[in-house]
Design a protein around this motif. Sequence first.
Motif, mmCIF file in Angstrom:
data_model
loop_
_atom_site.group_PDB
_atom_site.id
_atom_site.type_symbol
_atom_site.label_atom_id
_atom_site.label_comp_id
_atom_site.label_asym_id
_atom_site.label_seq_id
_atom_site.Cartn_x
_atom_site.Cartn_y
_atom_site.Cartn_z
ATOM 1 N N ASN A 158 0.714 13.555 1.785
ATOM 2 C CA ASN A 158 -0.453 14.099 1.085
ATOM 3 C C ASN A 158 -0.794 15.492 1.593
ATOM 4 N N ASN A 159 -0.527 15.732 2.879
ATOM 5 C CA ASN A 159 -0.834 17.030 3.468
ATOM 6 C C ASN A 159 0.299 18.026 3.290
ATOM 7 N N VAL A 160 1.481 17.538 2.964
ATOM 8 C CA VAL A 160 2.639 18.412 2.863
ATOM 9 C C VAL A 160 2.733 19.074 1.502
ATOM 10 N N VAL A 161 2.175 18.437 0.478
ATOM 11 C CA VAL A 161 2.323 18.985 -0.862
ATOM 12 C C VAL A 161 1.446 20.201 -1.095
ATOM 13 N N ALA A 162 0.544 20.505 -0.153
ATOM 14 C CA ALA A 162 -0.273 21.708 -0.296
ATOM 15 C C ALA A 162 0.613 22.940 -0.175
ATOM 16 N N PRO A 163 0.278 24.027 -0.869
ATOM 17 C CA PRO A 163 1.111 25.222 -0.836
ATOM 18 C C PRO A 163 1.271 25.767 0.572
ATOM 19 N N SER A 180 0.831 -1.210 0.000
ATOM 20 C CA SER A 180 0.000 0.000 0.000
ATOM 21 C C SER A 180 0.863 1.256 0.000
ATOM 22 N N SER A 181 1.996 1.206 0.699
ATOM 23 C CA SER A 181 2.889 2.365 0.746
ATOM 24 C C SER A 181 3.530 2.624 -0.609
ATOM 25 N N ILE A 182 3.907 1.565 -1.309
ATOM 26 C CA ILE A 182 4.494 1.721 -2.644
ATOM 27 C C ILE A 182 3.493 2.366 -3.594
ATOM 28 N N ILE A 183 2.254 1.901 -3.546
ATOM 29 C CA ILE A 183 1.216 2.466 -4.416
ATOM 30 C C ILE A 183 1.041 3.953 -4.142
ATOM 31 N N CYS A 184 0.962 4.313 -2.859
ATOM 32 C CA CYS A 184 0.786 5.719 -2.495
ATOM 33 C C CYS A 184 1.990 6.548 -2.929
ATOM 34 N N THR A 185 3.187 6.014 -2.743
ATOM 35 C CA THR A 185 4.403 6.728 -3.137
ATOM 36 C C THR A 185 4.429 6.986 -4.639
ATOM 37 N N LEU A 186 4.120 5.961 -5.419
ATOM 38 C CA LEU A 186 4.142 6.106 -6.878
ATOM 39 C C LEU A 186 3.085 7.097 -7.357
ATOM 40 N N LEU A 187 1.912 7.061 -6.738
ATOM 41 C CA LEU A 187 0.865 8.009 -7.107
ATOM 42 C C LEU A 187 1.281 9.445 -6.781
#
Length: 306
Positions: free
Chosen positions: A292-297, A34-41
């Motif tokens: 996911n929360n860090v990529v927000a501006p 599951s972590s690999i999938i999330c990382t690749l996405l």
Amino acid sequence: MATDDNTNETSFEDSEISLPRPIRLWVLVIFDSSSIICTLLLLYYLSHNRASRKALHNHVIIILLILGLGTQLIDVPSYIAFIIHSGVVKPSIPSSCLVWWFAAFGMYNGGTILMAWAAFERHILVFNYRWISTRRGRILGHYLPISILLLYIITFYIYVLFIFSCENTYDYTLPICNAYPCYQADPFIGMWEFIVNNIVPSVLVAILSFALLIRVIQQKRRLHQRIQWRKQRKMTIQLVSLSILNIIFNIPLNIVSLAHLCGLPASYGVEAQQYFYFSCYFLIFLFPFRSNNVVAPIVNISDEKN
């Protein structure tokens, strides 16, 4: 579980966690996949979304995700193969251990070092963005530090694992070939790695992240602006989420290791140390989900004065 024949005491390096192997197998398979999938996405999104790709605060995140893949695609699969082969590293050759060590120590510790830089850089991005608002400023204050840290990480671990003159002992009957490369026994290099590559970055991540949170709150108060939790929620998550992961998974292991360094007998706390070590995998597993929360501006508070 191996023991020392002379002292009949078990140490971290010659033992294996007591958690049954079938449980470890399923934990690693489920969380790693599951972590690999999330990382690749996430990497796909960050590489194809122009605004996210150009955002300075995302550059370190991208590198951390790539380093995390080293654990997800090398370290964890090697551990899974070890369990599948009834507790034997396959193929049982030195190169298997060296590659595993590079992923387990080089990429993992490299991620911790870069997390410390990310925590420091957020102070610049939030309060002193003008320092890196020009091309020269971005080169000197953003790209150059990241490049230097990456060069240091790669050079250090290539040297200690493949060039440094010492005799490795490869125990193919233990996970990560006993997780004790010979360079760690060297008084200077071993201490350097433990302090500079482990203790200092882990502590800095926690201190700098929470210090930034305090600065944000104080700045808002000085500007006489009421703190809206909903408005600040993303910022708060950005500040503390990665730091909390670091505190939960890195700090306990470092505390036990530091206690042994300060004189605690090697046989004390072995079981706890084994569980702390294994739990560090969850830092890698959970990192992409928290990212996911860090990529927000990031909001530049210094601009709010204008």
